[in-house]
Design a protein around this motif. Sequence first.
Motif, PDB file in Angstrom:
ATOM      1  N   UNK A  68       0.845  -1.194   0.000  1.00  0.00           N
ATOM      2  CA  UNK A  68       0.000   0.000   0.000  1.00  0.00           C
ATOM      3  C   UNK A  68       0.888   1.254   0.000  1.00  0.00           C
ATOM      4  N   UNK A  69       0.626   2.146  -0.904  1.00  0.00           N
ATOM      5  CA  UNK A  69       1.390   3.401  -0.944  1.00  0.00           C
ATOM      6  C   UNK A  69       1.022   4.255   0.269  1.00  0.00           C
ATOM      7  N   UNK A  70       1.948   5.039   0.782  1.00  0.00           N
ATOM      8  CA  UNK A  70       1.679   5.811   1.992  1.00  0.00           C
ATOM      9  C   UNK A  70       0.428   6.664   1.865  1.00  0.00           C
ATOM     10  N   UNK A  71       0.247   7.297   0.709  1.00  0.00           N
ATOM     11  CA  UNK A  71      -0.890   8.216   0.600  1.00  0.00           C
ATOM     12  C   UNK A  71      -2.230   7.496   0.652  1.00  0.00           C
ATOM     13  N   UNK A  72      -2.222   6.146   0.393  1.00  0.00           N
ATOM     14  CA  UNK A  72      -3.478   5.409   0.456  1.00  0.00           C
ATOM     15  C   UNK A  72      -4.050   5.355   1.870  1.00  0.00           C
ATOM     16  N   UNK A  73      -3.183   5.590   2.842  1.00  0.00           N
ATOM     17  CA  UNK A  73      -3.660   5.506   4.219  1.00  0.00           C
ATOM     18  C   UNK A  73      -4.465   6.736   4.624  1.00  0.00           C
ATOM     19  N   UNK A  74      -4.362   7.771   3.835  1.00  0.00           N
ATOM     20  CA  UNK A  74      -5.135   8.970   4.129  1.00  0.00           C
ATOM     21  C   UNK A  74      -6.317   9.001   3.174  1.00  0.00           C
ATOM     22  N   UNK A  75      -7.478   9.293   3.693  1.00  0.00           N
ATOM     23  CA  UNK A  75      -8.656   9.392   2.828  1.00  0.00           C
ATOM     24  C   UNK A  75      -8.439  10.530   1.830  1.00  0.00           C
ATOM     25  N   UNK A  76      -9.085  10.467   0.655  1.00  0.00           N
ATOM     26  CA  UNK A  76      -8.908  11.549  -0.318  1.00  0.00           C
ATOM     27  C   UNK A  76      -9.376  12.879   0.264  1.00  0.00           C
ATOM     28  N   UNK A  77      -8.834  13.981  -0.246  1.00  0.00           N
ATOM     29  CA  UNK A  77      -9.251  15.284   0.280  1.00  0.00           C
ATOM     30  C   UNK A  77     -10.762  15.422   0.247  1.00  0.00           C
ATOM     31  N   UNK A  78     -11.280  16.169   1.194  1.00  0.00           N
ATOM     32  CA  UNK A  78     -12.726  16.374   1.286  1.00  0.00           C
ATOM     33  C   UNK A  78     -13.224  17.218   0.107  1.00  0.00           C
ATOM     34  N   UNK A  79     -14.515  17.143  -0.195  1.00  0.00           N
ATOM     35  CA  UNK A  79     -15.074  17.994  -1.245  1.00  0.00           C
ATOM     36  C   UNK A  79     -14.967  19.481  -0.885  1.00  0.00           C
ATOM     37  N   UNK A  80     -15.477  20.300  -1.785  1.00  0.00           N
ATOM     38  CA  UNK A  80     -15.369  21.757  -1.627  1.00  0.00           C
ATOM     39  C   UNK A  80     -15.748  22.199  -0.213  1.00  0.00           C
ATOM     40  N   UNK A  81     -15.015  23.172   0.331  1.00  0.00           N
ATOM     41  CA  UNK A  81     -15.277  23.610   1.699  1.00  0.00           C
ATOM     42  C   UNK A  81     -16.693  24.150   1.858  1.00  0.00           C
ATOM     43  N   UNK A  82     -17.329  23.805   2.971  1.00  0.00           N
ATOM     44  CA  UNK A  82     -18.665  24.334   3.212  1.00  0.00           C
ATOM     45  C   UNK A  82     -18.627  25.386   4.311  1.00  0.00           C
ATOM     46  N   UNK A  83     -17.418  25.718   4.760  1.00  0.00           N
ATOM     47  CA  UNK A  83     -17.286  26.714   5.813  1.00  0.00           C
ATOM     48  C   UNK A  83     -16.893  28.041   5.166  1.00  0.00           C
ATOM     49  N   UNK A  84     -17.707  29.074   5.361  1.00  0.00           N
ATOM     50  CA  UNK A  84     -17.409  30.347   4.693  1.00  0.00           C
ATOM     51  C   UNK A  84     -16.170  31.040   5.267  1.00  0.00           C
ATOM     52  N   UNK A  85     -15.592  31.879   4.430  1.00  0.00           N
ATOM     53  CA  UNK A  85     -14.429  32.654   4.861  1.00  0.00           C
ATOM     54  C   UNK A  85     -14.901  33.818   5.728  1.00  0.00           C
ATOM     55  N   UNK A  86     -14.060  34.166   6.724  1.00  0.00           N
ATOM     56  CA  UNK A  86     -14.361  35.315   7.583  1.00  0.00           C
ATOM     57  C   UNK A  86     -13.770  36.566   6.933  1.00  0.00           C
TER      58      UNK A  86
END
Length: 511
Positions: A1-19
Amino acid sequence: MAPQDLIAPPQPAPDVPVAPRVHIPFDNSYARLPERFYARLDPTRVASPRLIRVNRDLATLLGIDPDALETPEGVEILAGNRVAQGSEPIAQAYAGHQFGGFSPQLGDGRAILLGEVVGRDGQRRDIQLKGSGPTPFSRRGDGRAALGPVLREYLISEAMHALGLPTTRALAAVTTGETVLRDRPLPGAVFTRVAASHIRVGTFQYFAARRDMDAVRTLLDHAIARHDPAAATAENPARAFLDGVVARQAELIARWLLIGFIHGVMNTDNTTVSGETIDFGPCAFMDAYSPGTVFSSIDIQGRYAYANQPRIMQWNLARLAECLLPLLSEDADVGMASAQEALAGFVPRFQAAYLNGLRRKIGLTTEEEADTALVEDLLERMAENRADFTLTFRRLADAAADPAADPAVRTLFQDPAAYDGWVENWRSRLARDPAPPAARRAAMRATNPAFIPRNHRVEAALSAAVDRDDLAPFEELLAILARPYDDQPGREAFTHPPETVDPTYQTFCGT
Ligand code: AMP
Ligand code: MG
């Protein structure tokens, strides 16, 4: 298993607005490291954030306007409902030995690094939310924190700082308006932690366990830039870095012992390379001096007992050295010899720091061969007589200047004669030390605190906040602990151990 496989793929677009209004001068060096070092994701929103406290002085040091942090928008940032401009939220990957057993993947399961700022003092620091929702590293955890442990970390980390020890700090605490389920439903909270970095021994272990030496090298360069810039130009940078970590941790553990601190969960994922104390879960300060003291409910074997801490840190540092072996030398034998030499530096460094600290605690400004025996004799008598660690040394400051103050020390020993058997030896040693009495007393009072975060006071402040929504005891205790070396008239009761010491006192992990 490649190291990066241990991390879930990046989350979808951010749903938290910028301040849009609160300015935090982010400059995020860790987020510029390769993608396999972390997972990018936003915090998870909470129902109704409410501010408990902003550490205004620390905000100012970081170059953040404390008033802005206290606005509704600031509170939303501290709760994870908004992200400030320039923030690049990530959950960091790390591994760790927990109670001796290796977990190849831990990581920030309930923490999110918002980014780094370079403060007014030129120091780069991380700003991290703790309790800000699940991450790809959460395993079975909920990613959340309860109010009690958040206030506990706030109090104890700020007390450690005021005592003068290297430590992560508290920038803020907020409640979430949500309930977290532990052994019972509890109010949820988010803690904002500030640290010189969150690089742990376990961060190196994460990559070394995957035989990803490119990543170990990249992490080493990053850690050197942040914590040991001189090592970058050393003949052997990996060795210079290892020497630096060993030195900082040897000093730190000596400081812990000198102040009566028991960390409670010295796993390699809770051991920084910066030399700061981190993770105030099941930690506690001793009342009566007893080197075998364990507080943590999960430390059944006493692995992390007070007096074991130097040995455990050596063990943790050996795990770091193992990760660095291939970088210490291309020749495995040479690398091993270099690692052993670096690790061998721990004991003399620790012992010098500890013994010099003990000398200062009993008011000595010069060195004699027999000082070790003198101070060990005192500690043995304290242990046999359950003398309060903090009060004994604090009161010795007065006794050093005037024997009329002896009764106040004597009375701390179950058998007061145990003190009498030591004090004459001490006085004859003091007579050979050139410090003038007033200067000696002042120096002793500057090294022996009057106020530490006593467990019964911390528990009382936490239960007032959690059970009665009353933050006054927390605020009062925090203010007292901000000036640990000053006499605070009217606050004498806060210097005392509990009326009846609870021998079964246990602290629980802040999960
Ligand atoms: P700690 O005991 O706080 O040092 O945490 C050890 C590991 O457990 C780290 O990987 C944490 O992120 C993870 N962890 C602790 N509590 C939680 C939680 N409530 N939810 C998710 N992960 C957690
Ligand atoms: Mg931890």
